[in-house]
Scaffold this motif. Structure first.
Motif, PDB file in Angstrom:
ATOM      1  N   SER A  57       0.848  -1.200   0.000  1.00 31.64           N
ATOM      2  CA  SER A  57       0.000   0.000   0.000  1.00 31.64           C
ATOM      3  C   SER A  57       0.882   1.247   0.000  1.00 31.64           C
ATOM      4  O   SER A  57       2.054   1.199   0.377  1.00 31.64           O
ATOM      5  N   GLY A  58       0.300   2.342  -0.440  1.00 32.40           N
ATOM      6  CA  GLY A  58       1.052   3.586  -0.533  1.00 32.40           C
ATOM      7  C   GLY A  58       2.237   3.423  -1.469  1.00 32.40           C
ATOM      8  O   GLY A  58       2.133   2.746  -2.508  1.00 32.40           O
ATOM      9  N   GLU A  59       3.364   4.024  -1.112  1.00 33.69           N
ATOM     10  CA  GLU A  59       4.592   3.877  -1.904  1.00 33.69           C
ATOM     11  C   GLU A  59       5.762   3.520  -0.999  1.00 33.69           C
ATOM     12  O   GLU A  59       6.843   4.096  -1.088  1.00 33.69           O
ATOM     13  N   VAL A  60       5.485   2.591  -0.081  1.00 37.70           N
ATOM     14  CA  VAL A  60       6.534   2.051   0.790  1.00 37.70           C
ATOM     15  C   VAL A  60       6.461   0.519   0.707  1.00 37.70           C
ATOM     16  O   VAL A  60       5.491  -0.031   0.205  1.00 37.70           O
ATOM     17  N   GLY A  61       7.521  -0.141   1.174  1.00 37.08           N
ATOM     18  CA  GLY A  61       7.517  -1.603   1.218  1.00 37.08           C
ATOM     19  C   GLY A  61       7.310  -2.215  -0.153  1.00 37.08           C
ATOM     20  O   GLY A  61       7.888  -1.759  -1.150  1.00 37.08           O
ATOM     21  N   LEU A  62       6.482  -3.251  -0.211  1.00 38.26           N
ATOM     22  CA  LEU A  62       6.253  -3.966  -1.472  1.00 38.26           C
ATOM     23  C   LEU A  62       5.746  -3.034  -2.574  1.00 38.26           C
ATOM     24  O   LEU A  62       6.151  -3.146  -3.736  1.00 38.26           O
ATOM     25  N   ALA A  63       4.860  -2.104  -2.219  1.00 38.80           N
ATOM     26  CA  ALA A  63       4.343  -1.174  -3.238  1.00 38.80           C
ATOM     27  C   ALA A  63       5.477  -0.332  -3.834  1.00 38.80           C
ATOM     28  O   ALA A  63       5.477  -0.039  -5.042  1.00 38.80           O
ATOM     29  N   ALA A  64       6.465   0.035  -3.012  1.00 35.54           N
ATOM     30  CA  ALA A  64       7.604   0.818  -3.518  1.00 35.54           C
ATOM     31  C   ALA A  64       8.463  -0.033  -4.457  1.00 35.54           C
ATOM     32  O   ALA A  64       8.945   0.455  -5.482  1.00 35.54           O
ATOM     33  N   SER A  84      -3.966   0.780  -2.002  1.00 38.70           N
ATOM     34  CA  SER A  84      -3.059   0.171  -2.969  1.00 38.70           C
ATOM     35  C   SER A  84      -3.355   0.760  -4.340  1.00 38.70           C
ATOM     36  O   SER A  84      -4.419   0.543  -4.904  1.00 38.70           O
ATOM     37  N   THR A  85      -2.434   1.551  -4.832  1.00 39.60           N
ATOM     38  CA  THR A  85      -2.636   2.210  -6.127  1.00 39.60           C
ATOM     39  C   THR A  85      -1.537   1.857  -7.127  1.00 39.60           C
ATOM     40  O   THR A  85      -1.772   1.872  -8.329  1.00 39.60           O
ATOM     41  N   VAL A  86      -0.354   1.509  -6.624  1.00 37.64           N
ATOM     42  CA  VAL A  86       0.787   1.287  -7.510  1.00 37.64           C
ATOM     43  C   VAL A  86       0.542   0.096  -8.429  1.00 37.64           C
ATOM     44  O   VAL A  86       0.658   0.209  -9.659  1.00 37.64           O
TER      45      VAL A  86
END
Lengths: 237, 216
Positions: A57-64, A84-86
């Protein structure tokens, strides 16, 4: 002497190679090894196949990791969640592949991968689009679909306690995919909040036996994904 | 017919009827959303143990504000508590409980239910939509009794209790009983049997607002 403890996340993830299959523990933010994922972003490996229940989620961790275009393919059960957008954006543009797997089938494919079972038959998904094209067989008058095991080159896993043999204890529902991912990866890399002496974990209470773990790194105060997302943080900072 | 639409049961009344039908001592998995309300209506003298597929048996109520633990959550990724006697386990064990027929009752929402018990509740099949399935297919394949709780028709008046599901299936012939705002329907070999109707409804009216064939 056996000592699986490494001193930094950089060292822990240094040999993850381009094109590797990497399992990442976690159900939403619970159990997601965010510091190891960030170290993987810094390390630079690309063209990865990631096995994880969600897509971050967002732009950290797996999403980043996904936002930095390091991921060729996601194998997961629920790729969209709150914040979750990425992944959805890249998926709609056709820039990332998705293998959608029912959650229990995902778990069992990983378990089978770790247990030396190449495939198995399950009642889950029979008669649905997710069973299309797969071999089926009838046992006791019921139809089952064949599913293949999943194995990985690496697993990134979050635990609560570890010792130098790699024995692990987890925290509450953050356990989720961690134990089975450790078994199914050639190299299971664990971040643990506490490193304890041999014997401090009651042998009756070891959740992941150390034989399944290759490396352990201590992360005393792991970041909380939802807090970072609420603060609009992006990795790299 | 729309003018005749009766009020029917509200969501809490529907949840109460579901809880009423779950036997004492059951291991129960409640889906995300309306099914979660069932936990508020456990009849006196009965004890249910709640399973949440992300790895907890003995799920308790929502914690007090400020007491949330991001590593103690339910399948909807919401903060929960663990009751005394609860246990945690990994995903393969969790789905062993589900697929291995150890969970007694699962209560799920629905997009569509067909008269033969087919369930569609994970995707509308819309082109370009991001498909996401989670544990729904495992639950309907493995839990002994599947209850669906849903509005009888959509807000725009489209049928949810249908002859055949037009949306992608979650499972074939898996639903045992349907609780709607208008009626309780059992899935039988002969089709959908009306077990109970909301006050003031006639059978003819119920059939007129139900796409699937129903009988008494």
């Amino acid at each position: 002497m056996i000592n699986k403890i490494v001193t930094s996340v950089e060292e822990a993830v240094q040999d993850i190679f381009d094109g590797a299959t990497v399992m990442i523990s976690g159900f939403g933010e619970a159990g997601s090894p965010i510091e190891l994922i960030h170290a993987l972003i810094d390390q630079g490996a690309k063209n990865l196949t990631i096995v994880s229940n969600n897509t971050g989620s967002g732009e950290v961790g797996l999403a980043a990791l996904i936002a930095h275009k390091r991921v060729k393919k996601m194998i997961c059960s629920f790729p969209r969640t709150a914040n979750s957008t990425v992944f959805p954006e890249l998926y709609k543009k056709g820039e990332i592949e998705l293998e959608l797997v029912p959650q229990g089938t995902l778990a069992e494919r990983i378990r089978a991968g770790g247990a030396g079972i190449p495939a198995f038959f399950t009642p889950t998904s029979v008669g649905t689009p997710l069973a299309e094209g797969k071999e089926t067989r009838v046992f006791d008058e019921l139809t089952y679909v064949m599913e293949n095991a999943i194995k990985a080159d690496f697993a990134l896993v979050k635990a609560l306690k570890a010792d130098r043999y790699g024995n692990l204890v987890y925290n509450k529902t953050a356990r989720n995919f961690g134990p089975i991912m450790c078994t199914a990866a050639k190299t299971a890399i664990v971040q643990a909040e506490q490193l304890v002496e041999l014997g401090d974990i009651d042998p009756e209470c070891v959740v992941t036996p150390g034989i399944f773990v290759k490396r352990v790194v201590k992360i005393t105060n792991p970041a909380q994904e939802s807090k970072l997302v609420a603060e609009n943080r992006r990795y790299p900072w | 017919m729309v003018n005749e639409l009766k009020e029917g049961w509200n969501v809490n009344q529907m949840a109460q009827k579901v809880a009423r039908d779950i036997p004492d001592g059951s291991y129960v998995n409640l889906g995300i959303g309306i099914p979660e309300k069932v936990a508020a209506f456990v009849p006196e003298g009965r004890e249910f143990i709640y399973h949440t597929e992300n790895g907890l048996l003995g799920m308790g109520p929502v914690p007090a504000e400020g007491q949330e633990d991001p590593e103690l959550i339910n399948a909807g990724k919401k903060a929960v508590t663990a009751i005394p006697g609860a246990c945690y386990f990994h995903h393969a064990d969790s789905f062993t409980m589900i697929r291995g027929k150890h969970i007694d009752v699962c209560v799920l929402g629905a997009l569509q239910v067909a008269e033969n018990g087919d369930l569609a509740n994970w995707s509308t099949g819309e082109p370009g939509a991001i498909p996401a399935v989670g544990g729904a297919m495992d639950l309907v394949a493995g839990v002994k009794t599947i209850y669906v709780i849903t509005k009888h028709n959509t807000k725009t008046g489209e049928a949810k209790i249908v002859k055949n599901c037009s949306y992608p299936l979650t499972g074939k012939a898996v639903v045992n009983r349907i609780y709607t705002d208008l009626a309780i329907l059992d899935v039988t070999e002969k089709g959908l049997k009306v077990i109970e109707m909301a006050p003031g409804l006639s059978f003819d009216y119920l059939q007129s607002v139900t796409e699937a064939h129903i009988f008494q």
